[in-house]
Design a protein around this motif. Structure first.
Motif, PDB file in Angstrom:
ATOM      1  N   LEU A  25      43.970 -40.280 -22.612  1.00  0.00           N
ATOM      2  CA  LEU A  25      43.317 -39.037 -22.213  1.00  0.00           C
ATOM      3  C   LEU A  25      43.863 -38.620 -20.845  1.00  0.00           C
ATOM      4  CD1 LEU A  25      39.628 -40.006 -23.127  1.00  0.00           C
ATOM      5  CD2 LEU A  25      41.197 -38.592 -24.485  1.00  0.00           C
ATOM      6  N   TRP A  36      37.075 -36.889 -17.589  1.00  0.00           N
ATOM      7  CA  TRP A  36      36.660 -37.185 -18.958  1.00  0.00           C
ATOM      8  C   TRP A  36      35.273 -37.794 -19.058  1.00  0.00           C
ATOM      9  CZ3 TRP A  36      39.370 -35.140 -22.736  1.00  0.00           C
ATOM     10  CH2 TRP A  36      40.727 -34.832 -22.515  1.00  0.00           C
ATOM     11  N   ARG A  40      33.908 -38.863 -22.748  1.00  0.00           N
ATOM     12  CA  ARG A  40      34.661 -40.063 -23.126  1.00  0.00           C
ATOM     13  C   ARG A  40      33.937 -40.892 -24.184  1.00  0.00           C
ATOM     14  NH1 ARG A  40      37.962 -43.805 -18.832  1.00  0.00           N
ATOM     15  NH2 ARG A  40      39.132 -45.014 -20.372  1.00  0.00           N
ATOM     16  N   THR A  51      42.677 -44.015 -19.649  1.00  0.00           N
ATOM     17  CA  THR A  51      42.823 -42.932 -18.675  1.00  0.00           C
ATOM     18  C   THR A  51      43.604 -43.453 -17.483  1.00  0.00           C
ATOM     19  OG1 THR A  51      40.645 -43.491 -17.769  1.00  0.00           O
ATOM     20  CG2 THR A  51      40.759 -41.647 -19.313  1.00  0.00           C
TER      21      THR A  51
END
Length: 263
Positions: A25, A36, A40, A51
């Motif tokens: 992401l 996020w 998430r 991430t």
């Protein structure tokens, strides 16, 4: 927080949550992994989410070196190498979508499937935000700029019922040189000539009311990437992935699940 070392020695922080096939992401400009936080968990049951804190943000180093979306993409590969992940699905939004483009172009073997959200190809072929929007983001009063950014991210109805905290307004701990570097990196992005070389199955997502990164960029991007699929989310602004999470999250997961099994 774990780190890897990029090829130029810069330490890049990363975060891994959940179980399942890896999904990277990628956040927007001048943001770290907290971008996020609001969504998430939507992927937790199906994917292991990865991430990063871009160089200049979060717990990563903040070098006074040139920043670029290509460099950010190479940093993502360093993280994948550190995790021994050969291939991953990649979901990039805003500047993260620009980073994801280079990841798919420069490292095609590392990307199984690609999702590009609220982003553009950059360069002269992209549709730029209006002069009014640009001027509203450089006003001298930081509170006015923050309010403008909120209204570009979310609809008034959503803001009225969601008082915050907001995760998409930037990493306030960034030093000035890193903030400038991110701006230069995003503004300097131009992947137009390279996009036809993307081989990963690609989904392009965008809100129909996005003025920060105008919606007209979505069909341009989709037309440039062979075989890509375009989905527009009606009434959504730049942070469609959060405000419209009940629609956007399943769209992304359904698309990823439809792709060929990873080998």
């Amino acid at each position: 927080m774990p780190h890897v070392e990029a090829s130029d020695g810069v330490r890049i922080a990363y975060q891994v949550r959940g179980d399942g096939p890896p999904l990277v992401l990628l956040a927007g400009q001048a943001n770290d992994h907290h971008w996020w936080d609001g969504v998430r968990d939507d992927f937790a049951g199906a994917r292991s989410t990865v991430t990063i804190d871009y160089r200049g943000t979060g717990e990563s180093d903040r070098p006074q070196l040139p920043y670029s979306t290509e460099r950010f993409a190479d940093d993502v590969v360093a993280v994948l190498d550190g995790l021994a992940v050969r291939r991953a699905d990649v979901y990039g939004t805003s500047m993260g979508g620009r980073v994801a483009q280079w990841l798919a172009v420069r490292h095609p073997g590392r990307v199984r499937a690609l999702v590009l959200g609220c982003t553009s190809a950059g360069g002269p072929h992209a549709v730029d935000r209006s002069g009014d929007v640009r001027r509203s983001l450089i006003r001298p009063d930081p509170l006015e700029v923050r309010q403008t950014l909120l209204e570009l991210m979310y609809t008034p109805a959503w803001l009225a019922t969601h008082p915050g905290p907001y995760h998409t307004l930037g990493d306030r701990s960034m030093p000035a040189h890193a903030r400038r570097g991110h701006l230069v990196a995003s503004d300097g992005h131009d992947a137009w000539d390279a996009l036809p070389g993307i081989v990963a199955p690609t989904l392009v997502l965008h809100g129909t009311d996005d003025l920060l990164n105008p919606t007209a960029n979505a069909p341009l991007l989709a037309a440039r990437i062979p075989g890509s699929r375009l989905e527009l989310i009606q009434g959504a602004r730049h942070a469609y992935f959060e405000e419209c999470r009940e629609l956007a999250g399943p769209l992304v997961l359904d698309f990823l699940d439809q792709q060929a099994p990873r080998r």
